[in-house]
Design a protein around this motif. Structure first.
Motif, PDB file in Angstrom:
ATOM      1  N   SER A   1       6.640   4.035 -26.337  1.00  0.00           N
ATOM      2  CA  SER A   1       7.066   3.404 -25.098  1.00  0.00           C
ATOM      3  C   SER A   1       7.038   4.396 -23.946  1.00  0.00           C
ATOM      4  O   SER A   1       7.072   5.610 -24.143  1.00  0.00           O
ATOM      5  CB  SER A   1       8.475   2.818 -25.251  1.00  0.00           C
ATOM      6  N   VAL A   2       6.971   3.838 -22.751  1.00  0.00           N
ATOM      7  CA  VAL A   2       6.984   4.624 -21.524  1.00  0.00           C
ATOM      8  C   VAL A   2       8.243   4.209 -20.770  1.00  0.00           C
ATOM      9  O   VAL A   2       8.405   3.033 -20.439  1.00  0.00           O
ATOM     10  CB  VAL A   2       5.719   4.367 -20.674  1.00  0.00           C
ATOM     11  N   TRP A   3       9.128   5.179 -20.539  1.00  0.00           N
ATOM     12  CA  TRP A   3      10.418   4.915 -19.904  1.00  0.00           C
ATOM     13  C   TRP A   3      10.394   5.416 -18.468  1.00  0.00           C
ATOM     14  O   TRP A   3      10.138   6.593 -18.224  1.00  0.00           O
ATOM     15  CB  TRP A   3      11.536   5.634 -20.639  1.00  0.00           C
ATOM     16  N   PHE A   4      10.704   4.560 -17.527  1.00  0.00           N
ATOM     17  CA  PHE A   4      10.845   4.926 -16.130  1.00  0.00           C
ATOM     18  C   PHE A   4      12.334   5.174 -15.914  1.00  0.00           C
ATOM     19  O   PHE A   4      13.139   4.243 -15.968  1.00  0.00           O
ATOM     20  CB  PHE A   4      10.285   3.806 -15.242  1.00  0.00           C
ATOM     21  N   MET A   5      12.693   6.460 -15.747  1.00  0.00           N
ATOM     22  CA  MET A   5      14.092   6.899 -15.757  1.00  0.00           C
ATOM     23  C   MET A   5      14.651   7.078 -14.349  1.00  0.00           C
ATOM     24  O   MET A   5      13.959   7.561 -13.465  1.00  0.00           O
ATOM     25  CB  MET A   5      14.206   8.239 -16.493  1.00  0.00           C
ATOM     26  N   ASN A   6      15.934   6.716 -14.186  1.00  0.00           N
ATOM     27  CA  ASN A   6      16.592   6.957 -12.906  1.00  0.00           C
ATOM     28  C   ASN A   6      17.365   8.279 -12.951  1.00  0.00           C
ATOM     29  O   ASN A   6      17.457   8.922 -14.004  1.00  0.00           O
ATOM     30  CB  ASN A   6      17.486   5.774 -12.513  1.00  0.00           C
ATOM     31  N   ALA A   7      17.918   8.673 -11.822  1.00  0.00           N
ATOM     32  CA  ALA A   7      18.621   9.955 -11.715  1.00  0.00           C
ATOM     33  C   ALA A   7      19.907   9.980 -12.540  1.00  0.00           C
ATOM     34  O   ALA A   7      20.388  11.054 -12.893  1.00  0.00           O
ATOM     35  CB  ALA A   7      18.922  10.271 -10.252  1.00  0.00           C
ATOM     36  N   ALA A   8      20.442   8.830 -12.876  1.00  0.00           N
ATOM     37  CA  ALA A   8      21.660   8.764 -13.685  1.00  0.00           C
ATOM     38  C   ALA A   8      21.373   8.978 -15.167  1.00  0.00           C
ATOM     39  O   ALA A   8      22.293   9.028 -15.984  1.00  0.00           O
ATOM     40  CB  ALA A   8      22.367   7.422 -13.473  1.00  0.00           C
ATOM     41  N   GLY A   9      20.083   9.095 -15.537  1.00  0.00           N
ATOM     42  CA  GLY A   9      19.727   9.354 -16.926  1.00  0.00           C
ATOM     43  C   GLY A   9      19.520   8.114 -17.773  1.00  0.00           C
ATOM     44  O   GLY A   9      19.511   8.190 -19.002  1.00  0.00           O
ATOM     45  N   SER A  10      19.335   6.976 -17.125  1.00  0.00           N
ATOM     46  CA  SER A  10      19.081   5.719 -17.848  1.00  0.00           C
ATOM     47  C   SER A  10      17.680   5.216 -17.527  1.00  0.00           C
ATOM     48  O   SER A  10      17.103   5.565 -16.500  1.00  0.00           O
ATOM     49  CB  SER A  10      20.105   4.652 -17.445  1.00  0.00           C
TER      50      SER A  10
ATOM     51  N   LYS B   1      12.672  -0.622  -7.275  1.00  0.00           N
ATOM     52  CA  LYS B   1      13.059   0.417  -6.319  1.00  0.00           C
ATOM     53  C   LYS B   1      12.455   1.723  -6.818  1.00  0.00           C
ATOM     54  O   LYS B   1      13.089   2.493  -7.529  1.00  0.00           O
ATOM     55  CB  LYS B   1      14.580   0.506  -6.186  1.00  0.00           C
ATOM     56  N   LYS B   2      11.199   1.928  -6.452  1.00  0.00           N
ATOM     57  CA  LYS B   2      10.417   3.044  -6.967  1.00  0.00           C
ATOM     58  C   LYS B   2      11.054   4.400  -6.693  1.00  0.00           C
ATOM     59  O   LYS B   2      11.013   5.295  -7.542  1.00  0.00           O
ATOM     60  CB  LYS B   2       9.009   2.982  -6.384  1.00  0.00           C
ATOM     61  N   GLU B   3      11.684   4.571  -5.532  1.00  0.00           N
ATOM     62  CA  GLU B   3      12.280   5.879  -5.233  1.00  0.00           C
ATOM     63  C   GLU B   3      13.475   6.195  -6.127  1.00  0.00           C
ATOM     64  O   GLU B   3      13.916   7.342  -6.182  1.00  0.00           O
ATOM     65  CB  GLU B   3      12.648   6.019  -3.752  1.00  0.00           C
ATOM     66  N   ALA B   4      13.973   5.218  -6.862  1.00  0.00           N
ATOM     67  CA  ALA B   4      15.060   5.468  -7.815  1.00  0.00           C
ATOM     68  C   ALA B   4      14.527   6.119  -9.099  1.00  0.00           C
ATOM     69  O   ALA B   4      15.299   6.631  -9.899  1.00  0.00           O
ATOM     70  CB  ALA B   4      15.795   4.177  -8.150  1.00  0.00           C
ATOM     71  N   CYS B   5      13.216   6.089  -9.274  1.00  0.00           N
ATOM     72  CA  CYS B   5      12.611   6.683 -10.472  1.00  0.00           C
ATOM     73  C   CYS B   5      12.628   8.206 -10.326  1.00  0.00           C
ATOM     74  O   CYS B   5      12.024   8.762  -9.416  1.00  0.00           O
ATOM     75  CB  CYS B   5      11.185   6.176 -10.655  1.00  0.00           C
ATOM     76  N   ALA B   6      13.346   8.872 -11.248  1.00  0.00           N
ATOM     77  CA  ALA B   6      13.484  10.330 -11.211  1.00  0.00           C
ATOM     78  C   ALA B   6      12.468  11.021 -12.114  1.00  0.00           C
ATOM     79  O   ALA B   6      12.101  12.168 -11.876  1.00  0.00           O
ATOM     80  CB  ALA B   6      14.903  10.727 -11.618  1.00  0.00           C
ATOM     81  N   SER B   7      12.038  10.322 -13.165  1.00  0.00           N
ATOM     82  CA  SER B   7      11.048  10.866 -14.093  1.00  0.00           C
ATOM     83  C   SER B   7      10.530   9.734 -14.968  1.00  0.00           C
ATOM     84  O   SER B   7      11.067   8.622 -14.947  1.00  0.00           O
ATOM     85  CB  SER B   7      11.650  11.974 -14.970  1.00  0.00           C
ATOM     86  N   ILE B   8       9.489  10.049 -15.724  1.00  0.00           N
ATOM     87  CA  ILE B   8       8.899   9.072 -16.635  1.00  0.00           C
ATOM     88  C   ILE B   8       8.751   9.768 -17.980  1.00  0.00           C
ATOM     89  O   ILE B   8       8.273  10.900 -18.044  1.00  0.00           O
ATOM     90  CB  ILE B   8       7.538   8.583 -16.093  1.00  0.00           C
ATOM     91  N   ALA B   9       9.206   9.108 -19.044  1.00  0.00           N
ATOM     92  CA  ALA B   9       9.168   9.711 -20.377  1.00  0.00           C
ATOM     93  C   ALA B   9       8.260   8.900 -21.292  1.00  0.00           C
ATOM     94  O   ALA B   9       8.353   7.674 -21.338  1.00  0.00           O
ATOM     95  CB  ALA B   9      10.571   9.786 -20.972  1.00  0.00           C
ATOM     96  N   PHE B  10       7.405   9.617 -22.009  1.00  0.00           N
ATOM     97  CA  PHE B  10       6.560   8.999 -23.036  1.00  0.00           C
ATOM     98  C   PHE B  10       7.280   9.219 -24.357  1.00  0.00           C
ATOM     99  O   PHE B  10       7.392  10.358 -24.820  1.00  0.00           O
ATOM    100  CB  PHE B  10       5.170   9.642 -23.047  1.00  0.00           C
ATOM    101  N   VAL B  11       7.797   8.137 -24.940  1.00  0.00           N
ATOM    102  CA  VAL B  11       8.654   8.238 -26.112  1.00  0.00           C
ATOM    103  C   VAL B  11       7.894   7.770 -27.354  1.00  0.00           C
ATOM    104  O   VAL B  11       7.398   6.646 -27.403  1.00  0.00           O
ATOM    105  CB  VAL B  11       9.954   7.425 -25.915  1.00  0.00           C
ATOM    106  N   ASP B  12       7.807   8.662 -28.332  1.00  0.00           N
ATOM    107  CA  ASP B  12       7.110   8.412 -29.599  1.00  0.00           C
ATOM    108  C   ASP B  12       8.102   8.760 -30.693  1.00  0.00           C
ATOM    109  O   ASP B  12       8.347   9.924 -30.987  1.00  0.00           O
ATOM    110  CB  ASP B  12       5.868   9.312 -29.667  1.00  0.00           C
ATOM    111  N   ARG B  13       8.732   7.720 -31.261  1.00  0.00           N
ATOM    112  CA  ARG B  13       9.757   7.967 -32.280  1.00  0.00           C
ATOM    113  C   ARG B  13       9.826   6.813 -33.264  1.00  0.00           C
ATOM    114  O   ARG B  13       9.267   5.745 -33.015  1.00  0.00           O
ATOM    115  CB  ARG B  13      11.121   8.203 -31.629  1.00  0.00           C
ATOM    116  N   THR B  14      10.506   7.055 -34.338  1.00  0.00           N
ATOM    117  CA  THR B  14      10.722   6.007 -35.326  1.00  0.00           C
ATOM    118  C   THR B  14      11.879   5.131 -34.857  1.00  0.00           C
ATOM    119  O   THR B  14      12.917   5.635 -34.433  1.00  0.00           O
ATOM    120  CB  THR B  14      11.039   6.626 -36.698  1.00  0.00           C
TER     121      THR B  14
END
Length: 179
Positions: A138-147, A117-130
């Motif tokens: 990793s690349v996170w496709f985030m919803n409006a609820a913050g998950s 459900k592409k319209e549920a995607c609120a943002s995309i985060a490029f995560v670089d961490r230990t």
């Protein structure tokens, strides 16, 4: 300008949430973001927001197709879908997507397939961490609820080292959104 009681309460709640998030992250800085968020009673997005600068670079949801198409060129990736009850991991190449009936449909010669459900995607985060002592990308496709709706991870070789060609592609793509 005076603050209303509601504004003050919202401000206090935001400050308390951030303090809880920072305490939980400090306790387990290389742990699972969702577990850290759960302990702090905040969203995964709130944990990503307090990571060191550059550790979680945000891209707009409107970049979904362009990012998906770039990720398709990386070769075999690891897709993770996490709910409170399961962490589902699938290795494969990302198939081409097509839009229809309100879904981003992915099918092809890969174990990765289904409907997003592409319209549920609120943002995309490029995560670089230990993560557990090792660099994780990793690349996170985030919803409006913050998950995270789902995550795409850079793969590792037999020695558990990140694949250099995917690291370079991740960094180039992330840097195109990091200003």
């Amino acid at each position: 300008m005076t603050m209303t009681a509601a504004t003050l309460n919202a401000s206090n709640e935001a400050t308390e949430r951030r303090a809880r998030a920072q305490a939980a992250l400090a306790e387990k800085p290389d742990g699972v973001v969702e577990a850290i968020a759960g302990k702090a009673e905040v969203t995964p997005a709130e944990i990503l927001a307090i990571l060191p600068p550059g550790a979680a670079v945000q891209a707009p949801a409107e970049s979904f197709n362009a990012i998906w198409d770039e990720l398709r060129s990386w070769g075999e990736i690891l897709m993770i879908v996490q709910t409170p009850d399961i962490v589902f991991e699938v290795a494969g190449t990302l198939p081409e997507g097509s839009e229809g009936h309100g879904w981003f449909n992915i099918h092809g010669d890969s174990p990765i397939g289904g409907h997003i459900k592409k319209e549920a995607c609120a943002s995309i985060a490029f995560v670089d961490r230990t993560f557990h002592g090792r660099r994780s990308l990793s690349v996170w496709f985030m919803n409006a609820a913050g998950s995270a709706m789902f995550k795409i991870f850079v793969r590792r070789d037999a020695e558990k080292e990140l694949l250099p060609h995917q690291v370079a592609r991740f960094e180039t793509l992330r840097n195109s959104f990091h200003h």
